[in-house]
Design an enzyme around this catalytic site. Sequence first.
Site, PDB file in Angstrom:
ATOM      1  N   GLN A   6     -36.541   4.236 -73.816  1.00  0.00           N
ATOM      2  CA  GLN A   6     -36.924   5.797 -74.891  1.00  0.00           C
ATOM      3  C   GLN A   6     -37.989   6.044 -75.274  1.00  0.00           C
ATOM      4  O   GLN A   6     -39.156   6.700 -75.087  1.00  0.00           O
ATOM      5  CB  GLN A   6     -35.600   6.735 -74.750  1.00  0.00           C
ATOM      6  CG  GLN A   6     -35.781   8.345 -74.755  1.00  0.00           C
ATOM      7  CD  GLN A   6     -34.685   8.817 -74.683  1.00  0.00           C
ATOM      8  OE1 GLN A   6     -34.286   9.735 -73.832  1.00  0.00           O
ATOM      9  NE2 GLN A   6     -34.222   9.352 -76.049  1.00  0.00           N
ATOM     10  N   LEU A  50     -22.335  15.367 -81.564  1.00  0.00           N
ATOM     11  CA  LEU A  50     -23.239  14.644 -82.473  1.00  0.00           C
ATOM     12  C   LEU A  50     -22.043  13.649 -83.178  1.00  0.00           C
ATOM     13  O   LEU A  50     -21.607  14.013 -83.353  1.00  0.00           O
ATOM     14  CB  LEU A  50     -23.733  15.167 -83.540  1.00  0.00           C
ATOM     15  CG  LEU A  50     -24.729  16.929 -82.966  1.00  0.00           C
ATOM     16  CD1 LEU A  50     -24.899  18.051 -83.626  1.00  0.00           C
ATOM     17  CD2 LEU A  50     -26.130  16.026 -81.998  1.00  0.00           C
ATOM     18  N   HIS A  64     -27.162  10.798 -84.631  1.00  0.00           N
ATOM     19  CA  HIS A  64     -27.857  11.761 -84.883  1.00  0.00           C
ATOM     20  C   HIS A  64     -28.422  12.516 -85.753  1.00  0.00           C
ATOM     21  O   HIS A  64     -29.146  13.401 -86.259  1.00  0.00           O
ATOM     22  CB  HIS A  64     -26.903  13.360 -83.705  1.00  0.00           C
ATOM     23  CG  HIS A  64     -26.898  13.126 -82.267  1.00  0.00           C
ATOM     24  ND1 HIS A  64     -25.486  12.485 -81.732  1.00  0.00           N
ATOM     25  CD2 HIS A  64     -27.802  12.885 -81.446  1.00  0.00           C
ATOM     26  CE1 HIS A  64     -25.691  12.186 -80.149  1.00  0.00           C
ATOM     27  NE2 HIS A  64     -27.394  12.305 -80.384  1.00  0.00           N
ATOM     28  N   MET A 117     -28.628  15.578 -76.747  1.00  0.00           N
ATOM     29  CA  MET A 117     -27.117  15.815 -75.745  1.00  0.00           C
ATOM     30  C   MET A 117     -26.671  16.520 -76.302  1.00  0.00           C
ATOM     31  O   MET A 117     -25.470  16.578 -75.860  1.00  0.00           O
ATOM     32  CB  MET A 117     -27.346  15.235 -74.578  1.00  0.00           C
ATOM     33  CG  MET A 117     -29.093  15.193 -74.205  1.00  0.00           C
ATOM     34  SD  MET A 117     -28.540  14.161 -71.993  1.00  0.00           S
ATOM     35  CE  MET A 117     -27.590  12.489 -72.064  1.00  0.00           C
ATOM     36  N   GLY A 159     -33.515   8.360 -81.767  1.00  0.00           N
ATOM     37  CA  GLY A 159     -33.111   6.950 -81.757  1.00  0.00           C
ATOM     38  C   GLY A 159     -33.311   5.682 -81.310  1.00  0.00           C
ATOM     39  O   GLY A 159     -33.627   5.897 -80.168  1.00  0.00           O
TER      40      GLY A 159
HETATM   41  O1  PAF Z   1     -32.122  11.159 -76.128  1.00  0.00           O
HETATM   42  C1  PAF Z   1     -31.044  11.773 -75.379  1.00  0.00           C
HETATM   43  O2  PAF Z   1     -29.960  12.294 -76.101  1.00  0.00           O
HETATM   44  C2  PAF Z   1     -32.083  12.325 -74.208  1.00  0.00           C
HETATM   45  O3  PAF Z   1     -32.203  11.201 -73.414  1.00  0.00           O
HETATM   46  C3  PAF Z   1     -33.082  13.453 -74.673  1.00  0.00           C
HETATM   47  C4  PAF Z   1     -33.985  12.460 -75.614  1.00  0.00           C
HETATM   48  C5  PAF Z   1     -32.101  14.407 -75.467  1.00  0.00           C
HETATM   49  C6  PAF Z   1     -33.914  13.709 -73.260  1.00  0.00           C
HETATM   50  O4  PAF Z   1     -32.924  14.559 -72.701  1.00  0.00           O
END
Ligand code: PAF
Length: 286
Positions: A157, A37, A41, A34, A151
Amino acid sequence: MIQTMQQISTIAEMRVHIKEARRQGKTIGIVPTMGFLHEGHLSLVKAAREKCDLVVMSIFVNPLQFGPNEDFDRYPRDLERDRELARSAGVDLLFTPEVSEMYPKPMLTNVSVSTVTEQLCGKSRPGHFDGVATVVTKLFQIVQPDYAFFGQKDAQQVAVVTQMAFDLSMPVEIVPCPIVREADGLALSSRNVYLSAEEREQALVLSRSLKHAEKWLAEGVALDEVRGRIIQMISEMPLAQIDYVELLTYPDLSPVSARTPGQSIIVALAVRFGKTRLIDNLITTI
Ligand code: PAF
């Protein structure tokens, strides 16, 4: 490393690039983000660079995964800076769609993963993982990656996306990458910019308590007792408001009360400091 990177903001244009990469027999990796950075990332890009011929990074602040009272509007954004960081990290294609490109009409389709979404952040943020699963599915459909890099700071997630890819036979391998921390232990997060100096100082209790937890677990301290000690440590910080402190099996996120040798568990924390909600975790074997 300075190299050519192309920025793409439409799905149609991305499909043209992907088709050509496929024609050339390239392996494709995606790093979904998102934006705003940080080194976390960039470590995902590094992992992608090592495994893939073509590295795609998406930057999209996905409205579907934010609740009505969450920080969608104030989520930090700096595309100019992100572009330079992505380029120098070795991204080939930077995908930066507008919300109107990803969701031109109200979405009538929702990807929903059960069980692994019912605790931790899934419980505190209803609908959040439907939003994540839906956008990640859409990104996978657009980019058709062989590998996708996530990550481990967002460990739930990773569990959700891995389950989803397995259940739906998606032809992609989910690659979890280790948490990246500041020198003083704070796990990197785009949301760290929200913290005042005092909040940031007190937020160090998260990584500190996880370090202790690792030691206590290795010493054989009972799991409930470990949880209690972590809660005690965090509660000593006047600015900390605990959302959850949980010990669960990983990656299936089931309750765990007694020790089963060889069992992989997660110690997962979510704590608010002022308006900022931070998460951190430790995954270990007991
Ligand atoms: O982890 C993130 O930044 C978000 O949840 C993702 C995986 C880009 C989905 O929008």
